[in-house]
Enzyme design. Structure first.
Site, PDB file in Angstrom:
ATOM      1  CG  HIS A 190      -4.282  -1.422  -1.365  1.00  0.00           C
ATOM      2  ND1 HIS A 190      -4.685  -0.149  -1.213  1.00  0.00           N
ATOM      3  CD2 HIS A 190      -3.648  -1.534  -0.095  1.00  0.00           C
ATOM      4  CE1 HIS A 190      -4.840   0.267  -0.241  1.00  0.00           C
ATOM      5  NE2 HIS A 190      -4.366  -0.450   0.533  1.00  0.00           N
ATOM      6  CB  SER A 219      -0.970  -0.135   1.328  1.00  0.00           C
ATOM      7  OG  SER A 219      -0.206  -0.313   2.201  1.00  0.00           O
ATOM      8  CE  LYS A 271      -7.396  -0.851   2.018  1.00  0.00           C
ATOM      9  NZ  LYS A 271      -6.556  -1.954   2.866  1.00  0.00           N
TER      10      LYS A 271
HETATM   11  C1  LIG Z   1      -6.373  -2.253   4.285  1.00  0.00           C
HETATM   12  C2  LIG Z   1      -5.917  -3.482   4.426  1.00  0.00           C
HETATM   13  C3  LIG Z   1      -6.416  -4.387   5.357  1.00  0.00           C
HETATM   14  C4  LIG Z   1      -7.387  -4.034   6.244  1.00  0.00           C
HETATM   15  O1  LIG Z   1      -8.609  -4.063   5.671  1.00  0.00           O
HETATM   16  P1  LIG Z   1     -10.004  -3.529   6.143  1.00  0.00           P
HETATM   17  O2  LIG Z   1     -11.246  -4.056   5.547  1.00  0.00           O
HETATM   18  O3  LIG Z   1      -9.974  -1.737   6.321  1.00  0.00           O
HETATM   19  O4  LIG Z   1      -9.795  -3.891   7.659  1.00  0.00           O
HETATM   20  C5  LIG Z   1      -5.803  -5.730   5.349  1.00  0.00           C
HETATM   21  N1  LIG Z   1      -4.621  -5.998   4.597  1.00  0.00           N
HETATM   22  C6  LIG Z   1      -4.174  -5.075   3.695  1.00  0.00           C
HETATM   23  C7  LIG Z   1      -3.044  -5.484   3.027  1.00  0.00           C
HETATM   24  C8  LIG Z   1      -4.715  -3.834   3.632  1.00  0.00           C
HETATM   25  O5  LIG Z   1      -4.059  -2.889   2.868  1.00  0.00           O
END
Ligand SMILES: *Cc1c(COP(=O)(O)O)cnc(C)c1O
Length: 392
Positions: free
Chosen positions: A209, A181, A240
């Protein structure tokens, strides 16, 4: 002295080190533009890749479902039963991803906390990319398995680590983010799969992502690498690109069945709410009908990145809509972000310890919701401030 004085001291330390998190208050829905402190600003911060966070079809689906099912699941699924809506979403997500089964969780974070400890424990080993997400790190800790980190996105180093340590442990698991990310780079999943198989290790990818972004019509990293049915566990988030909130684990049906029996956040915490589930079902409908939004996301990404590079900015290693604008030192990144905000552009500065010292940046998140004129507005602000601050 108060028994909580230490918190005051720690907070003071954070403020002095410039690491205290100030959260902006929004007075609008997520979208290409936001109202922040009563001002309209261009949104370069959110993970709302496809504009689903405020999409009329998702909103309508949520409203309709609330008429039939109400709001909350009212208890954990294993006790009060599960709504057919949740099962529908799981079937649809599995089909969308080209796997046999899927299970949903309250978030991507809890999906990781459920999955990792259910698959490995004491006497087992986890081989983990050194830049994996915090929720993977916490899931690994909870499991009690030995965690062995390998160099970022380096299948040769993974092989070295497996070679050195594999025989000392019972079960083994390899875990990687799909898209990282902070840099927007993509894990070499094909190579990682090859190595994992050589050492009889379960492979798990967290595609938070990549969902709705990579692969045909946003089917994710496994689809992008054409590895359907080969990756044991694919974790995802519905918060996301899907624009709502929730987590999902898709993959080998045996793993999914096991998580229904042994995934602790599944057994001891209530499920996604009705409007969340219904909205996610509508998101799958839209993604299956057309690749239009995903195509628009990539068109916007290509345009913004190439224009930024033409202006003379360094956009790092990104191969995705996550666009780091490399600035070096944290104070410069913070000043750049402040000046962008004064020019009506909301983009976060990211510094140590989230990224290494000297690698501070502004992170721009591109969305299909951006119009070309929005991106031009953003580019103009970057260009003006970049010149003013001597970056370009
Ligand atoms: C954003 C993210 C999460 C968490 O996701 P949520 O649904 O917001 O809890 C988990 N793993 C990765 C790689 C992320 O980028």
């Amino acid at each position: 002295m108060s028994k909580l004085q230490w918190i005051t001291d720690e907070l003071t330390n954070l403020r002095e080190a410039g690491l205290y998190t100030q959260i902006r208050t929004l007075g609008s829905a997520q979208g290409a533009w936001l109202v922040v402190d009563g001002r309209k600003v261009l949104n370069f911060c959110s993970n709302n890749y496809l504009g689903f966070a405020n999409h009329p079809r998702l909103l309508n689906a949520a409203k309709q479902a609330m008429k039939d099912y109400g709001l909350g699941p009212a208890a954990v699924r294993t006790i009060a039963g599960t709504m057919n809506l949740h099962l529908q979403l799981e079937e649809r997500l599995a089909a969308f991803k080209g796997v046999k089964d899927a299970i949903t969780f309250q978030s991507g974070f809890t999906a990781n906390l459920a999955t990792i400890p259910a698959l490995v424990g004491k006497g087992d080993a986890i081989f983990s990319d050194e830049l994996n997400h915090a929720s993977i790190i916490d899931g690994c800790r909870l499991s009690g398995a030995k965690v062995i980190r390998y160099a970022h996105c380096d299948a040769a180093d993974l092989q070295r680590a497996l070679d050195e340590h594999r025989t000392n442990y019972n079960r083994a698991m390899v875990i990687t983010d799909g898209v990282f990310s902070m840099d927007g780079d993509i894990a070499p999943l094909d190579q990682i799969l090859d190595v994992s198989r050589q050492y009889d290790a379960v492979l798990m990818v967290d595609d938070a992502h990549g969902e709705g972004v990579l692969g045909e019509g946003g089917r994710g990293i496994v689809d992008q690498f054409h590895l359907h049915g080969k990756v044991d566990v694919e974790v995802g988030t519905l918060s996301k690109a899907f624009g709502v909130v929730g987590g999902v684990v898709a993959g080998d049906p045996l793993v999914v069945e096991w998580l229904r029996q042994r995934g602790r956040p599944f057994l001891f915490s209530s499920a996604m709410t009705v409007p969340d589930v219904a909205a996610c079902l509508a998101a799958v409908d839209i993604l299956e009908e057309s690749t239009e939004l995903v195509d628009q996301l990539w068109e916007n990404t290509r345009y913004f990145k190439s224009e930024m590079q033409r202006l003379g900015f360094d956009t790092g290693l990104s191969a995705t809509p996550i666009t780091p604008v490399m600035l070096g030192e944290a104070p410069l990144a913070q000043q750049f972000s402040r000046e962008l905000f004064e020019n009506g552009v909301f983009a976060m500065a990211i510094g140590y310890p989230t990224v290494p010292q000297g690698k501070a940046r502004i992170r721009v998140m591109i969305s299909a919701a951006h119009q070309k004129s929005d991106l031009e507005h953003g580019l103009k602000a970057f260009s003006d401030i970049g010149r003013k601050l001597g970056v370009i």
